[in-house]
Design a protein around this motif. Structure first.
Motif, PDB file in Angstrom:
ATOM      1  N   ASP A 289      34.512  52.476 111.017  1.00 54.01           N
ATOM      2  CA  ASP A 289      35.598  51.562 110.601  1.00 54.01           C
ATOM      3  C   ASP A 289      35.208  50.136 110.977  1.00 54.01           C
ATOM      4  OD1 ASP A 289      36.856  53.963 110.160  1.00 54.01           O
ATOM      5  OD2 ASP A 289      38.594  53.575 111.433  1.00 54.01           O
TER       6      ASP A 289
ATOM      7  N   GLY B  14      33.590  56.757 116.290  1.00 54.51           N
ATOM      8  CA  GLY B  14      34.515  56.270 115.264  1.00 54.51           C
ATOM      9  C   GLY B  14      34.155  54.878 114.772  1.00 54.51           C
TER      10      GLY B  14
ATOM     11  N   LYS C 287      35.637  52.210 103.038  1.00 48.96           N
ATOM     12  CA  LYS C 287      34.982  53.018 104.071  1.00 48.96           C
ATOM     13  C   LYS C 287      35.477  54.459 103.973  1.00 48.96           C
ATOM     14  CE  LYS C 287      35.004  55.097 108.176  1.00 48.96           C
ATOM     15  NZ  LYS C 287      36.013  55.996 108.759  1.00 48.96           N
TER      16      LYS C 287
HETATM   17 MG    MG Z   1      37.234  57.674 112.213  1.00 46.15          MG
END
Ligand code: MG
Ligand code: ASP
Length: 247
Positions: free
Chosen positions: A207, A204, A5
């Motif tokens: 992930d 975010g 990632k």
């Molecule tokens: Mg991040």
């Protein structure tokens, strides 16, 4: 099998995208990778949120933000794609940008933005960055496919921070991966509801996308690549001269 990632900083500039490509190619040459997950180019998600807000105020400067986003992607195309192939890639990116502009135009007409529309707007960040990387690798005749995560990640309609339906998601990911050997280039952060509405997994969230894919295909590793090596003793964005801790 590994899932890699790459976050916003890794996808943020010509130089960093070039290193991402080198990492992917090196892993792939060793037969290690099955999937790579990408965030939007650094700062793009925030710009999209701001563009949505400006549109609700019928402030046409949202258009400038879209232009900036477009330019950042085009700059990478100019630097990393062979001149002969560039116009087709510009056109493909432009198609996505046009859709974004239409959507923002709609928001500016009704002067309000729902959580659902906001998720749709921010989804363009990952769709653009992943398309860009796909186009670069594709132009180099590298065996890879673009996978829009909305095809496999099923969530509820808790827009902004949707909950994953693991049963459906695992099944869809497993089915998808059982039919392909090509390297999958996957949009982080986004999913879709049963009705096909676009959702996001929370800020975010890329992930999380990587671990959802890794978990479903029982990958040996999920690697979260970022702009520093290992874990530092402090946040290098705030503190100068940080260093990686040994263990
Ligand atoms: Mg991040
Ligand atoms: N682009 C999204 C964000 O800025 C997701 C991510 O970067 O993981 O929150």
């Amino acid at each position: 099998m590994k899932v890699l990632k790459f976050g916003g900083t890794s996808c943020g500039s010509v130089a960093s995208i070039q290193s991402v490509l080198n990492i992917i190619k090196a892993k792939q040459a060793k037969g290690e990778t099955v999937a790579a997950v990408f965030s939007a180019m650094g700062g793009v998600t925030n710009k999209l949120i701001e563009a949505g807000r400006l549109a609700t105020e019928n402030d046409t400067t949202y258009f400038d933000l879209v232009k900036e986003i477009e330019n950042r992607h085009f700059e990478v195309v100019r630097a990393l794609i062979d001149v002969k192939s560039q116009s087709k890639v510009f056109a493909n990116i432009r198609i996505i940008i046009n859709e974004l502009e239409d959507l923002l135009k709609g928001v500016s007409l009704i002067r309000e933005i729902s959580a659902r529309t906001s998720d749709l707007i921010v989804s363009f960040g990952e769709r653009l960055s992943t398309t860009l990387i796909y186009e670069i690798l594709h132009a180099q005749a590298f065996d890879c496919q673009y996978l829009d995560a909305r095809k496999v990640i099923r969530t509820d309609d808790n827009f902004g921070i949707a909950n994953v339906n693991f049963e459906v998601t695992n099944r869809q990911i497993q089915e998808f991966f059982s039919k392909t050997k090509s390297l999958q280039l996957i949009t982080g952060f986004i999913g879709s509801t049963e009705k096909g509405e676009t959702t996001t997994l929370g800020r975010g969230g890329s992930d999380y996308t990587a671990t959802l894919i890794g978990g479903a295909i029982v990958a040996d590793e999920v690697q979260i690549w970022t702009d520093i090596d290992g874990m530092h003793n402090n946040d290098p964005r705030i503190v100068k001269k940080t260093f990686p801790i040994k263990e």
